[in-house]
Scaffold this motif. Structure first.
Motif, short mmCIF file in Angstrom:
data_model
loop_
_atom_site.label_atom_id
_atom_site.label_comp_id
_atom_site.label_asym_id
_atom_site.label_seq_id
_atom_site.Cartn_x
_atom_site.Cartn_y
_atom_site.Cartn_z
N HIS A 215 8.17 84.46 84.48
CA HIS A 215 9.24 83.46 84.32
C HIS A 215 10.21 83.43 85.50
N GLN A 216 10.08 84.39 86.42
CA GLN A 216 10.88 84.36 87.63
C GLN A 216 10.25 83.41 88.65
N LEU A 217 11.08 82.82 89.51
CA LEU A 217 10.59 81.84 90.48
C LEU A 217 9.50 82.41 91.37
N GLN A 218 9.70 83.61 91.90
CA GLN A 218 8.73 84.21 92.82
C GLN A 218 7.46 84.66 92.11
N GLY A 219 7.54 84.86 90.82
CA GLY A 219 6.37 85.35 90.09
C GLY A 219 5.69 84.31 89.25
N SER A 220 6.08 83.03 89.37
CA SER A 220 5.57 81.99 88.47
C SER A 220 4.09 81.70 88.65
N LYS A 221 3.52 82.06 89.78
CA LYS A 221 2.08 81.86 90.01
C LYS A 221 1.31 83.17 89.83
N TYR A 222 1.92 84.11 89.14
CA TYR A 222 1.30 85.41 88.89
C TYR A 222 1.55 85.81 87.42
N ASN A 223 0.85 86.87 87.00
CA ASN A 223 1.02 87.43 85.66
C ASN A 223 0.88 86.37 84.57
N TYR A 224 -0.23 85.62 84.65
CA TYR A 224 -0.52 84.59 83.66
C TYR A 224 -1.00 85.18 82.33
#
Length: 261
Positions: A215-224
């Motif tokens: 849910h963080q901006l930098q992590g939005s394309k990770y930890n799906y």
């Protein structure tokens, strides 16, 4: 023998129980634990400032999703039922070991379904903008907002649970326990808290901190990965490592670890 036998069918309980568990468990987080700032991943000030949707709209969205879940669940039970009346033979449950194996298989199926649908909704600009972005209006997740999402996404998620139910071969009675635990785990992932006495996030690496990274901006394309394991993130190279550190003032922070390459 279960406590609802003779009162409601296993199919009805398979629809009702997860909804009741949701509001009781999420309500516990929302009403009983809000003052425990020392266990929060974000301050209450951040929750108020960053979230883009009011609480009453979140509750309304969750109720709509549960209505869709109940409708689809009823349809799946209807389609998979061999008779309109419940017989003693149909109540026959497999061994505990067999049921555990079915539940583990269902968990793996749900994880695979959720991962690829979730990831595609992030990479397809139209689906993200029109559908999945609704869930990300809760920049700082909280328990009652766990199921807050667009109705289209709610349908995809519910169908995934139905596929897991059918392919695992579990009975409606076993599904009561599977889907109720699924709700508990999913609420834990969105509660925004790391409670020392809660064993669920300690057993599963895929927990509130793991999903907070997404849910963080930098992590939005990770930890799906949702809702149980982080297998597919690791296999597909979308795992974002992080460390949980004490936040200034009170609480914790899931701090991203810089990726190499």
């Amino acid at each position: 023998m279960v406590f609802w036998e003779g009162y409601v069918s296993d199919e009805a309980m398979g629809i009702i129980a997860p909804m009741v568990v949701y509001w009781v468990y999420a309500g516990f987080y929302q009403l009983v634990l809000p003052s425990l700032d020392e266990y929060r991943l974000h301050s209450r000030k951040e929750e108020d400032e960053k979230n883009l949707v009011p609480f009453h709209s979140v509750v309304k969205g969750v109720l709509i999703q549960q209505l869709l879940q109940a409708t689809i669940g009823f349809s799946i039970f209807l389609l998979t039922s061999t008779t309109t009346s419940t017989t003693l033979a149909q109540r026959q449950q497999p061994s505990i070991q067999h049921q555990i194996a079915q539940i583990i298989l269902a968990m793996l199926i749900v994880d695979a379904w959720q991962y690829f649908v979730h990831r595609y909704m992030h990479h397809n600009k139209f689906l993200y903008r029109k559908v999945h972005s609704q869930h990300h209006r809760l920049v700082v997740p909280y328990a009652v907002g766990t199921l807050y999402s667009h109705p289209v996404e709610a349908v995809f998620d519910t169908v995934g649970g139905g596929v897991a139910f059918i392919l695992s071969g579990m009975t409606p009675r076993t599904s009561v326990f599977f889907f109720s635990f699924h709700i508990v785990k999913t609420v834990d992932d969105h509660c925004g808290m790391l409670l020392p006495w809660n064993l669920v996030p300690r057993v599963f690496y895929n927990n509130a901190a793991y999903h907070d990274v997404h849910h963080q901006l930098q992590g939005s394309k990770y930890n799906y990965s949702q809702a149980f394991f982080s297998i597919w993130d690791r296999v597909c190279g979308t795992h974002m490592p992080y460390v949980v550190v004490k936040r200034d003032g009170a609480g914790y922070e899931a701090r991203l670890v810089r990726r190499v390459g």
